[in-house]
Design an enzyme around this catalytic site. Structure first.
Site, mmCIF file in Angstrom:
data_model
loop_
_atom_site.group_PDB
_atom_site.id
_atom_site.type_symbol
_atom_site.label_atom_id
_atom_site.label_comp_id
_atom_site.label_asym_id
_atom_site.label_seq_id
_atom_site.Cartn_x
_atom_site.Cartn_y
_atom_site.Cartn_z
ATOM 1 N N ASP A 292 -9.261 -4.913 -5.409
ATOM 2 C CA ASP A 292 -8.722 -3.815 -4.604
ATOM 3 C C ASP A 292 -9.537 -2.552 -4.847
ATOM 4 O O ASP A 292 -9.494 -1.958 -5.925
ATOM 5 C CB ASP A 292 -7.255 -3.586 -4.983
ATOM 6 N N HIS B 99 -7.788 -4.977 -0.886
ATOM 7 C CA HIS B 99 -6.551 -4.211 -0.755
ATOM 8 C C HIS B 99 -5.568 -4.913 0.172
ATOM 9 O O HIS B 99 -4.347 -4.843 -0.026
ATOM 10 C CB HIS B 99 -6.880 -2.810 -0.224
ATOM 11 N N SER C 154 0.836 -1.203 0.000
ATOM 12 C CA SER C 154 0.000 0.000 0.000
ATOM 13 C C SER C 154 0.872 1.257 0.000
ATOM 14 O O SER C 154 1.583 1.503 -0.965
ATOM 15 C CB SER C 154 -0.958 -0.041 1.196
#
Length: 346
Positions: free
Chosen positions: A289, A323, A146
């Site tokens: 995601d 995610h 991320s």
């Protein structure tokens, strides 16, 4: 002794702090002492030329810390003997970025007077930690999840000769924009617009009702429709799921630290750096995601500018975690093995 959770085990990490004096941020502000907390597993190895050959830098996501990687689904899949990042073979560095974990952050005392750090500040500080703090002069691999994935794009472009390979997970090679930026602005506005925030001078994070609103937005950003439907198949279970999610994400989180972490993405834009990346480069995303929707095509367009770059977007399946798939190593393990083989120096 190894650390363990349930039936999973992995080697212990060693914790430490590196302090740098009068660190200057890109906005011109300084801190007399910037503390950078880190954990390491294994030991560095040098070749005949004195170059570090086995160091791996792993970087966490927004509001996270190095502790995020000490889990069965990550450490339990990677750091044990015979696994891809066997800590007897590699020197693994997992640090807390500026504003996160045990590193210097607003809640240490400066509150809203803490420097407005950005991603480039975080990467520059990490470079100093790695080189001056830990004495590492080369990295076998730079990777992150991320926000840490975005840092990986920056690392590869800012220090193109410093690593053998790079692997960002759950990120895109572009400025924070579109829905991603809109949701982040909602998070920031919810906190800053709440009178109880009081310019950062609140008594408790939970007094700032806008903080809860910000967490509602975050829940949308990080949602996993397929998995969440299985976990909450009716009205009551859905309500209970959300209540627990908010409680879990409020516990131990300081509102100013949270706000600063989101605002730090203001200067992220790796596009000018893409053509400077020299090493084998693998970007991994997943089709479920919500932060980085594959239909945007941004990843595919950006990777074309990376000389030795390729990307993988895993299609929808029951094994994905949205995610958060970035932290489930079994999902992307085979591709990571391929990258390590491609970038191996003989």
């Amino acid at each position: 002794m190894p650390s363990s959770t349930g039936s999973q085990t992995w080697p212990d990490s060693t914790e430490g702090d590196y302090e740098t004096k009068n660190f200057t941020f890109l906005d011109g502000s300084t801190l007399p002492v910037l503390r950078l907390h880190y954990r390491t597993l294994g030991a560095p190895k040098l070749n005949e030329s004195g170059q570090t050959t086995n160091a791996i830098l792993i970087m966490h996501g927004t509001t996270g810390s190095s502790a995020n990687f000490l889990s069965p689904q990550f450490a339990g899949e990677l750091f044990n003997p015979g696994q891809l990042f066997d800590s007897k073979k590699y020197y693994i560095i997992i640090r807390d970025g500026i504003g996160h974990g045990g590193s210097s952050k607003p809640s240490d005392g400066l509150k809203a007077n803490f420097p407005g750090y950005g991603y480039q500040d975080m990467v520059r500080a990490d470079y100093e930690l790695v080189t001056k703090g830990l004495g590492v002069n080369h990295l076998r691999l730079v990777m992150g999840t991320s926000m840490g994935g975005m840092h990986s794009w920056l690392w590869a472009g800012m220090y193109p000769d410093f690593m053998d390979a790079a692997m960002p997970l759950a990120s895109l090679p572009t400025q924070i924009s579109g829905r991603n930026r809109m949701l982040r602005k909602m998070v920031e506005d919810a906190v800053r617009g709440d009178p109880e925030w009081n310019n950062g001078n609140y008594k408790r994070s939970t007094d700032v009702r806008g903080f809860t609103t910000a967490l509602y937005v975050l829940s949308i950003m990080s949602s996993v429709p397929f998995q969440w439907q299985k976990a909450a198949p009716d009205r009551e279970s859905a309500d209970n799921f959300l209540d627990k999610w908010i409680t879990d994400h409020t516990a131990g989180v300081d509102c100013n630290d949270f706000l600063y972490a989101f605002e730090a993405s203001r200067d992220y834009d790796p596009r000018p750096l893409l053509e400077k990346i020299e090493v084998p480069f693998l970007a991994i995303n997943t089709a479920d995601d919500q932060v980085n929707p594959p239909e945007l095509g941004i990843l595919e367009d950006g990777i074309k500018k990376v000389k030795r770059g390729r990307c993988v977007v895993y299609p929808h399946s029951e094994n994905l975690r949205g995610h958060a798939s970035h932290s489930w190593a079994n999902i992307w393990l085979e591709e990571a093995k391929r990258l390590m083989h491609e970038s191996e120096k003989h």
